[in-house]
Write a protein that holds these residues in place. Structure first.
Motif, PDB file in Angstrom:
ATOM      1  N   TYR A  14       0.858  -1.189   0.000  1.00  0.00           N
ATOM      2  CA  TYR A  14       0.000   0.000   0.000  1.00  0.00           C
ATOM      3  C   TYR A  14       0.888   1.231   0.000  1.00  0.00           C
ATOM      4  CZ  TYR A  14      -4.256  -2.599   1.155  1.00  0.00           C
ATOM      5  OH  TYR A  14      -5.341  -3.441   1.129  1.00  0.00           O
ATOM      6  N   VAL A  23       2.651  -5.371   2.694  1.00  0.00           N
ATOM      7  CA  VAL A  23       1.686  -6.137   3.493  1.00  0.00           C
ATOM      8  C   VAL A  23       1.885  -7.639   3.271  1.00  0.00           C
ATOM      9  CG1 VAL A  23      -0.751  -6.503   3.975  1.00  0.00           C
ATOM     10  CG2 VAL A  23       0.052  -4.225   3.418  1.00  0.00           C
ATOM     11  N   SER A  43      -1.827  -9.485  14.163  1.00  0.00           N
ATOM     12  CA  SER A  43      -2.661  -8.384  13.692  1.00  0.00           C
ATOM     13  C   SER A  43      -1.854  -7.485  12.758  1.00  0.00           C
ATOM     14  CB  SER A  43      -3.135  -7.603  14.920  1.00  0.00           C
ATOM     15  OG  SER A  43      -3.950  -6.563  14.518  1.00  0.00           O
ATOM     16  N   GLY A  44      -2.466  -7.113  11.650  1.00  0.00           N
ATOM     17  CA  GLY A  44      -1.821  -6.190  10.717  1.00  0.00           C
ATOM     18  C   GLY A  44      -0.936  -6.870   9.685  1.00  0.00           C
ATOM     19  N   ILE A  45      -0.898  -8.185   9.697  1.00  0.00           N
ATOM     20  CA  ILE A  45      -0.011  -8.914   8.788  1.00  0.00           C
ATOM     21  C   ILE A  45      -0.562  -8.949   7.354  1.00  0.00           C
ATOM     22  CG2 ILE A  45      -1.022 -11.197   9.300  1.00  0.00           C
ATOM     23  CD1 ILE A  45       2.667 -10.626   8.880  1.00  0.00           C
ATOM     24  N   GLY A  46      -1.901  -8.786   7.216  1.00  0.00           N
ATOM     25  CA  GLY A  46      -2.472  -8.772   5.861  1.00  0.00           C
ATOM     26  C   GLY A  46      -3.462  -9.885   5.596  1.00  0.00           C
ATOM     27  N   LYS A  47      -4.024 -10.472   6.657  1.00  0.00           N
ATOM     28  CA  LYS A  47      -4.974 -11.589   6.478  1.00  0.00           C
ATOM     29  C   LYS A  47      -6.256 -11.116   5.771  1.00  0.00           C
ATOM     30  CE  LYS A  47      -5.113 -12.312  10.929  1.00  0.00           C
ATOM     31  NZ  LYS A  47      -4.274 -11.158  11.329  1.00  0.00           N
ATOM     32  N   SER A  48      -6.813  -9.988   6.265  1.00  0.00           N
ATOM     33  CA  SER A  48      -8.043  -9.479   5.639  1.00  0.00           C
ATOM     34  C   SER A  48      -7.749  -9.026   4.217  1.00  0.00           C
ATOM     35  CB  SER A  48      -8.592  -8.298   6.447  1.00  0.00           C
ATOM     36  OG  SER A  48      -8.930  -8.721   7.748  1.00  0.00           O
ATOM     37  N   THR A  49      -6.582  -8.422   4.028  1.00  0.00           N
ATOM     38  CA  THR A  49      -6.191  -7.990   2.687  1.00  0.00           C
ATOM     39  C   THR A  49      -6.165  -9.183   1.737  1.00  0.00           C
ATOM     40  OG1 THR A  49      -4.852  -6.242   3.675  1.00  0.00           O
ATOM     41  CG2 THR A  49      -4.355  -6.821   1.391  1.00  0.00           C
ATOM     42  N   GLN A  78     -14.696  -8.809   7.988  1.00  0.00           N
ATOM     43  CA  GLN A  78     -14.328  -8.812   9.413  1.00  0.00           C
ATOM     44  C   GLN A  78     -15.318  -8.019  10.267  1.00  0.00           C
ATOM     45  OE1 GLN A  78     -10.240  -7.782  10.019  1.00  0.00           O
ATOM     46  NE2 GLN A  78     -10.352  -8.071  12.218  1.00  0.00           N
ATOM     47  N   HIS A 188      -7.932 -15.667  14.928  1.00  0.00           N
ATOM     48  CA  HIS A 188      -6.838 -15.554  15.898  1.00  0.00           C
ATOM     49  C   HIS A 188      -6.913 -16.709  16.889  1.00  0.00           C
ATOM     50  CE1 HIS A 188      -5.133 -11.707  14.809  1.00  0.00           C
ATOM     51  NE2 HIS A 188      -6.349 -11.240  14.648  1.00  0.00           N
TER      52      HIS A 188
HETATM   53  N1  ATP Z   1      -6.564   0.652   2.029  1.00  0.00           N
HETATM   54  C1  ATP Z   1      -5.419   0.626   2.726  1.00  0.00           C
HETATM   55  N2  ATP Z   1      -4.498   1.614   2.599  1.00  0.00           N
HETATM   56  C2  ATP Z   1      -3.343   1.586   3.286  1.00  0.00           C
HETATM   57  N3  ATP Z   1      -2.999   0.585   4.143  1.00  0.00           N
HETATM   58  C3  ATP Z   1      -3.871  -0.388   4.313  1.00  0.00           C
HETATM   59  C4  ATP Z   1      -5.139  -0.455   3.624  1.00  0.00           C
HETATM   60  N4  ATP Z   1      -5.795  -1.583   4.003  1.00  0.00           N
HETATM   61  C5  ATP Z   1      -4.993  -2.203   4.888  1.00  0.00           C
HETATM   62  N5  ATP Z   1      -3.836  -1.487   5.084  1.00  0.00           N
HETATM   63  C6  ATP Z   1      -2.707  -1.869   5.936  1.00  0.00           C
HETATM   64  O1  ATP Z   1      -2.332  -3.180   5.571  1.00  0.00           O
HETATM   65  C7  ATP Z   1      -1.923  -3.915   6.724  1.00  0.00           C
HETATM   66  C8  ATP Z   1      -2.689  -5.223   6.794  1.00  0.00           C
HETATM   67  O2  ATP Z   1      -4.050  -4.979   7.103  1.00  0.00           O
HETATM   68  P1  ATP Z   1      -5.087  -6.170   7.279  1.00  0.00           P
HETATM   69  O3  ATP Z   1      -6.370  -5.545   7.646  1.00  0.00           O
HETATM   70  O4  ATP Z   1      -5.041  -7.025   6.083  1.00  0.00           O
HETATM   71  O5  ATP Z   1      -4.438  -6.959   8.518  1.00  0.00           O
HETATM   72  P2  ATP Z   1      -4.997  -8.241   9.341  1.00  0.00           P
HETATM   73  O6  ATP Z   1      -3.932  -9.275   9.299  1.00  0.00           O
HETATM   74  O7  ATP Z   1      -6.318  -8.618   8.818  1.00  0.00           O
HETATM   75  O8  ATP Z   1      -5.094  -7.668  10.814  1.00  0.00           O
HETATM   76  P3  ATP Z   1      -6.173  -7.997  12.003  1.00  0.00           P
HETATM   77  O9  ATP Z   1      -5.781  -9.321  12.567  1.00  0.00           O
HETATM   78  O10 ATP Z   1      -5.941  -6.880  12.971  1.00  0.00           O
HETATM   79  O11 ATP Z   1      -7.533  -7.977  11.401  1.00  0.00           O
HETATM   80  C9  ATP Z   1      -2.110  -2.989   7.914  1.00  0.00           C
HETATM   81  O12 ATP Z   1      -0.874  -2.408   8.233  1.00  0.00           O
HETATM   82  C10 ATP Z   1      -3.084  -1.957   7.394  1.00  0.00           C
HETATM   83  O13 ATP Z   1      -2.857  -0.723   8.028  1.00  0.00           O
END
Ligand code: ATP
Ligand code: MG
Length: 243
Positions: A14, A23, A43-49, A78, A188
């Motif tokens: 990103y 990510v 958290s924040g690793i990119g799973k939802s992405t 989520q 998690h």
């Molecule tokens: N649209 C976006 N623009 C910029 N950064 C983004 C965007 N969407 C997600 N991120 C960043 O990408 C990273 C991964 O986000 P993501 O939501 O995929 O994490 P996650 O593993 O699902 O976390 P969690 O367990 O907290 O849900 C985070 O650092 C988030 O800030």
């Protein structure tokens, strides 16, 4: 194709005003038809992405996702995205209505599922009137209602009490296995991942990539935490997440 989905050399960055955030880096895996897969990681690793990319809502920065064109994918986000102006039944039937496939029979099936998941008295309630766990159950029914080939669930049971979570985990695994459906679930909760899924992928913060993969193969007895195999999987995944 025996594989429902194949992800090859996938990267996601990103660009923010001040920096580029890496990510996901070099993600590779295949999903077989009928397979239930869990994604775990900090958290924040990119799973939802990753789920959003698989669903087609987001594009990868690099890499390939091979999937059948007419694959029906259902995505439970989520922070569930129920429509506030629709009641529970209308929320759950929206997907079928859009496809012009809503009829008396599908209405009955949706109501049966809502009853089964403890929402009998909330069929005509609005999302604002529901607790977090009730909203999650409505979102799950909505995701199942379109009879998808692939179900993407992002922390679907995080707000449920332990007993309800076990009951629904057991039920979802049974439904999907019976119908040979596939699922990728982010969680998690290591116990939940082992209870429900055939394979667990651990994502690591060190390199934003896959750290380890576990084939979960043992005599499941959901809720039994004394089983040696269960404990072995649990401890190994926990160690990977910790380290
Ligand atoms: N649209 C976006 N623009 C910029 N950064 C983004 C965007 N969407 C997600 N991120 C960043 O990408 C990273 C991964 O986000 P993501 O939501 O995929 O994490 P996650 O593993 O699902 O976390 P969690 O367990 O907290 O849900 C985070 O650092 C988030 O800030
Ligand atoms: Mg997330």
């Amino acid at each position: 194709m025996n594989n429902l989905l194949e992800i090859k050399n996938l990267y996601k960055n990103y660009q923010t005003i001040s920096e580029e955030i890496i990510v996901l880096k070099n993600i590779n895996f295949k999903l077989k038809r009928g397979e239930l897969l869990a994604l775990v990681g900090p958290s924040g690793i990119g799973k939802s992405t990753l789920l959003s990319i698989i669903s087609g809502l987001e594009k990868p920065s690099k890499g390939v996702i091979k999937k059948n064109k007419d694959l029906i994918i259902s995505y439970m986000l989520q922070d569930n995205s129920l429509m506030p102006f629709l009641n529970v039944l209308d929320n759950c039937s929206l997907g079928l209505k859009i496809k012009n496939k809503y009829n008396k029979e599908s209405k009955k099936e949706i109501i049966n599922m809502l009853n089964k998941y403890g929402l009998k008295d909330y069929i005509y309630s609005y999302p604002d009137e529901l607790s977090g766990g009730q909203k999650q159950r409505v979102s799950l029914v909505r995701a199942l209602s379109v009879n998808p080939d692939l179900l993407l669930l992002d922390e679907p049971f995080s707000k449920l009490d332990y007993k309800t979570k076990l009951d629904i985990s057991y039920d979802v695994r049974n439904i999907l296995k019976k119908e040979n459906k596939s699922m990728i679930m982010v969680t998690h909760d290591i116990e939940e991942a082992i209870n429900i899924c055939d394979r667990v992928i651990v994502l690591s913060k060190n390199n934003n990539s896959i750290k380890s993969v576990y084939e979960i193969d043992y005599e499941r007895n959901i809720g039994d935490k004394t089983n040696d195999k269960f404990l072995e999987y649990y401890n190994r995944i926990w160690r990977d997440l910790d380290g």
